[in-house]
Design an enzyme around this catalytic site. Sequence first.
Site, PDB file in Angstrom:
ATOM      1  N   LEU A  19       0.842  -1.204   0.000  1.00 19.59           N
ATOM      2  CA  LEU A  19       0.000   0.000   0.000  1.00 19.59           C
ATOM      3  C   LEU A  19       0.869   1.241   0.000  1.00 19.59           C
ATOM      4  CD1 LEU A  19      -2.280  -1.460   2.761  1.00 19.59           C
ATOM      5  CD2 LEU A  19      -3.114  -0.899   0.474  1.00 19.59           C
ATOM      6  N   CYS A  77      -1.144  -0.979 -11.338  1.00 20.12           N
ATOM      7  CA  CYS A  77      -1.274   0.386 -10.816  1.00 20.12           C
ATOM      8  C   CYS A  77      -1.982   1.272 -11.845  1.00 20.12           C
ATOM      9  CB  CYS A  77       0.097   0.960 -10.472  1.00 20.12           C
ATOM     10  SG  CYS A  77       0.022   2.648  -9.829  1.00 20.12           S
ATOM     11  N   LYS A 124       1.226  -8.882 -10.066  1.00 21.39           N
ATOM     12  CA  LYS A 124      -0.065  -8.348  -9.653  1.00 21.39           C
ATOM     13  C   LYS A 124      -0.634  -7.496 -10.790  1.00 21.39           C
ATOM     14  CE  LYS A 124      -2.422  -5.876  -5.896  1.00 21.39           C
ATOM     15  NZ  LYS A 124      -2.953  -4.604  -6.377  1.00 21.39           N
ATOM     16  N   ASP A 151     -12.154  -5.745  -2.097  1.00 15.88           N
ATOM     17  CA  ASP A 151     -13.338  -5.601  -1.252  1.00 15.88           C
ATOM     18  C   ASP A 151     -13.441  -6.599  -0.098  1.00 15.88           C
ATOM     19  OD1 ASP A 151     -13.923  -3.642  -3.070  1.00 15.88           O
ATOM     20  OD2 ASP A 151     -15.614  -4.676  -4.005  1.00 15.88           O
TER      21      ASP A 151
END
Length: 379
Positions: free
Chosen positions: A28, A112, A151, A217
Amino acid sequence: NVEGADSKQRLVERKIIDFRNKLYLAPLTTVGNLPYRRICKGFGADVTCGEMAMVTNLLMGQSSELALLRRHPCEDLFGVQICGGYADSTARCVELLEKDFDFDFVDINMGCPIDLVCSKGAGSSLLLKPKKIEQIVRACSSLLSKPFTVKTRIGWLDNDPVAHKILPKLREWGASACTLHGRTRAQRYTGPADWSYIKQCATACAEGGIPLIGNGDIFSFKDYEAAKATGVATTMIARGALIKPWIFEEIKGQRDWDISGSERLDILKDYCAKGLEHWGSDSKGVENTRRFMLEWMSFLHRYIPLALLEVQPQKISWRPPAYIARDDREALLSSTDPADWVKISKMLLGPTPADFTFVPKHKSNAFGATTAADNDAEG
């Protein structure tokens, strides 16, 4: 050819990490610093990863970027995340990492959505160029003795998902695992994550022999169980852990924790102690700790006390309605006013400097200033 044979040999020798059922704290930006990761480790996070570091900055030896790679001894399964758009420079970067830094795996961020990153050919923009993804993964994985993971997102545009075509090939290219954020680049962080598409990709990845980690989520143990039912190896938890870092304990205990205002304040006290240990206890260290804590509070305040919810558990998209807190601490911690967050920082770290201002990076309200940047927290 000889190069291909060498790559295969290195893949056999590479250490294997079993990500199955391990709770993975997402990298993060800004808020995922070392003191924060220590807090999450204390609550049961199994896997941690440093903040996203840009390949070009690492190769230039920028001290602020290199600091993002620092590991704490409590981080027993720790990765570093890099972001770059070109195979040659990214490969040079992982060689540097392998030689000089302590980590268990390298993750490359190909998801990103930030304009500054995408305009340089990195992040989500790579979804438009699958051949470049292959070149980067092959180049980097062949040089590492440790696992190399990827990712990314569903796709660039909302109506054009591409991850299901790319992810199953990653194992053949040399990656050890992959993480899929269930949103497109166009969505950024709006709208719900598409777990039905993540399920489709989990099936495709199983056929391709590569574990898929689902992201998006996760905010309760019920969300985690529903995610696991899609066939993913585990989930990566991002904003859910910023709003309530005790989510890892909830998942492992299969419960919803009605945490008190006093307990939440104790978490911030612990963060301040770890921040001063990390950044120093001089005036500069105190102000670094204060600013990073205030950034974190721009997420923390969104938590709605469990006992006050008509429908449980809280969903990550919910914003706190007007409610009467059970005590003064809970009221202060739930305030949407950055002036109240600054008040908490004064309680824990002492007075602010005379010229102090605070502008949350991800939203438009501020303390002592009239403008704000608009950056995404999630790496």
